[in-house]
Each structure stands twice: as C-alpha cells, then as structure tokens.
Design a protein around this motif. Structure first.
Motif, PDB file in Angstrom:
ATOM      1  N   ARG A   1       0.867  -1.089   0.008  1.00 58.19           N
ATOM      2  CA  ARG A   1      -0.023  -0.182   0.013  1.00 58.19           C
ATOM      3  C   ARG A   1       0.944   1.358   0.084  1.00 58.19           C
ATOM      4  O   ARG A   1       0.486   2.097  -0.715  1.00 58.19           O
ATOM      5  CB  ARG A   1      -0.807   0.234   1.230  1.00 58.19           C
ATOM      6  CG  ARG A   1      -2.056  -0.818   1.062  1.00 58.19           C
ATOM      7  CD  ARG A   1      -2.663  -1.009   2.243  1.00 58.19           C
ATOM      8  NE  ARG A   1      -3.908  -2.032   2.147  1.00 58.19           N
ATOM      9  CZ  ARG A   1      -5.239  -1.947   2.616  1.00 58.19           C
ATOM     10  NH1 ARG A   1      -5.485  -0.771   3.366  1.00 58.19           N
ATOM     11  NH2 ARG A   1      -6.272  -2.873   2.286  1.00 58.19           N
TER      12      ARG A   1
ATOM     13  N   ARG B   1      -7.509   3.939  -0.719  1.00 60.28           N
ATOM     14  CA  ARG B   1      -6.431   2.729  -0.648  1.00 60.28           C
ATOM     15  C   ARG B   1      -6.677   2.337   0.771  1.00 60.28           C
ATOM     16  O   ARG B   1      -6.785   1.058   0.972  1.00 60.28           O
ATOM     17  CB  ARG B   1      -5.154   3.451  -0.570  1.00 60.28           C
ATOM     18  CG  ARG B   1      -4.029   2.343  -0.362  1.00 60.28           C
ATOM     19  CD  ARG B   1      -3.042   2.771   0.698  1.00 60.28           C
ATOM     20  NE  ARG B   1      -3.225   3.811   1.747  1.00 60.28           N
ATOM     21  CZ  ARG B   1      -2.327   4.928   2.119  1.00 60.28           C
ATOM     22  NH1 ARG B   1      -1.280   4.606   1.636  1.00 60.28           N
ATOM     23  NH2 ARG B   1      -2.840   5.475   3.245  1.00 60.28           N
TER      24      ARG B   1
ATOM     25  N   CYS C   1      -9.871  -0.261   1.048  1.00 55.68           N
ATOM     26  CA  CYS C   1      -9.806  -1.291   0.248  1.00 55.68           C
ATOM     27  C   CYS C   1      -9.896  -2.525   1.051  1.00 55.68           C
ATOM     28  O   CYS C   1      -9.162  -2.886   1.906  1.00 55.68           O
ATOM     29  CB  CYS C   1      -8.622  -1.512  -0.534  1.00 55.68           C
ATOM     30  SG  CYS C   1      -8.362  -2.832  -1.566  1.00 55.68           S
ATOM     31  N   PRO C   2     -10.856  -3.487   0.739  1.00 54.44           N
ATOM     32  CA  PRO C   2     -10.976  -4.599   1.591  1.00 54.44           C
ATOM     33  C   PRO C   2     -10.128  -5.772   1.193  1.00 54.44           C
ATOM     34  O   PRO C   2      -9.907  -6.882   1.833  1.00 54.44           O
ATOM     35  CB  PRO C   2     -12.507  -4.940   1.253  1.00 54.44           C
ATOM     36  CG  PRO C   2     -12.811  -4.530  -0.103  1.00 54.44           C
ATOM     37  CD  PRO C   2     -11.953  -3.216  -0.151  1.00 54.44           C
ATOM     38  N   HIS C   3      -9.316  -5.805   0.134  1.00 57.44           N
ATOM     39  CA  HIS C   3      -8.646  -6.661  -0.366  1.00 57.44           C
ATOM     40  C   HIS C   3      -7.016  -6.361   0.183  1.00 57.44           C
ATOM     41  O   HIS C   3      -6.396  -7.878  -0.028  1.00 57.44           O
ATOM     42  CB  HIS C   3      -8.359  -6.526  -1.935  1.00 57.44           C
ATOM     43  CG  HIS C   3      -9.939  -6.738  -2.460  1.00 57.44           C
ATOM     44  ND1 HIS C   3     -10.500  -7.794  -2.533  1.00 57.44           N
ATOM     45  CD2 HIS C   3     -10.609  -5.522  -3.446  1.00 57.44           C
ATOM     46  CE1 HIS C   3     -11.592  -7.949  -3.226  1.00 57.44           C
ATOM     47  NE2 HIS C   3     -11.588  -6.427  -3.560  1.00 57.44           N
ATOM     48  N   GLY C   4      -6.854  -5.644   1.101  1.00 58.07           N
ATOM     49  CA  GLY C   4      -5.482  -5.595   1.678  1.00 58.07           C
ATOM     50  C   GLY C   4      -4.436  -5.531   0.791  1.00 58.07           C
ATOM     51  O   GLY C   4      -4.472  -5.001  -0.475  1.00 58.07           O
ATOM     52  N   GLU C   5      -3.422  -6.135   0.969  1.00 53.83           N
ATOM     53  CA  GLU C   5      -2.295  -6.084   0.178  1.00 53.83           C
ATOM     54  C   GLU C   5      -2.420  -7.114  -1.220  1.00 53.83           C
ATOM     55  O   GLU C   5      -2.922  -8.231  -0.967  1.00 53.83           O
ATOM     56  CB  GLU C   5      -0.892  -7.016   0.945  1.00 53.83           C
ATOM     57  CG  GLU C   5      -0.536  -5.933   2.071  1.00 53.83           C
ATOM     58  CD  GLU C   5       0.000  -4.675   1.852  1.00 53.83           C
ATOM     59  OE1 GLU C   5       0.886  -4.502   0.629  1.00 53.83           O
ATOM     60  OE2 GLU C   5      -0.438  -3.543   2.420  1.00 53.83           O
ATOM     61  N   ILE C   6      -1.891  -6.540  -2.188  1.00 45.85           N
ATOM     62  CA  ILE C   6      -2.110  -7.282  -3.472  1.00 45.85           C
ATOM     63  C   ILE C   6      -0.743  -7.660  -3.998  1.00 45.85           C
ATOM     64  O   ILE C   6       0.113  -6.686  -4.039  1.00 45.85           O
ATOM     65  CB  ILE C   6      -2.864  -6.419  -4.501  1.00 45.85           C
ATOM     66  CG1 ILE C   6      -4.275  -6.421  -4.273  1.00 45.85           C
ATOM     67  CG2 ILE C   6      -2.751  -7.382  -6.057  1.00 45.85           C
ATOM     68  CD1 ILE C   6      -5.052  -5.065  -4.883  1.00 45.85           C
TER      69      ILE C   6
END
Length: 56
Positions: free
Chosen positions: A3, A44, A47-52
C-alpha cells in the motif's frame, strides 16, 4: 504491490501533473490536486482486499 509503495507512486504522479498543469512548485499541491490525493489515500485505506501481490 504494498500500500505504501502504491500511494508513493500516486503522490509522485499527482505532484508532477500539478506542477505541469497548475504551476505549483516543490511538494506543494493546489487545492484540487490535494483533494484528489486525499481521495486516493481514502480509497486505499478502505480497500477490503488488503495487500495485493503483483507477481500474480
């Protein structure tokens, strides 16, 4: 992409655009660009997906 690295990239892009379009200097941003950067940070953080993992 973590992030912090992502927001650093967006910050650099917004600063560069603000300098070119609005004539700001250094790290200063016009009110519109500062609001845009604030919105990007808010998205950012929410964002519910966290780290990508960019290797996928």
């Amino acid at each position: 992409m973590n992030r912090e690295k992502g927001i650093e990239t967006v910050t650099l892009m917004v600063r560069r655009d603000c300098r070119g379009v609005h004539g700001t200097r250094g790290e200063a941003l016009c009110p519109a660009c500062a609001a845009l950067l604030g919105y990007a940070r808010q998205r950012r953080d929410g964002c519910p997906h966290g780290e990508i993992d960019s290797r996928e």
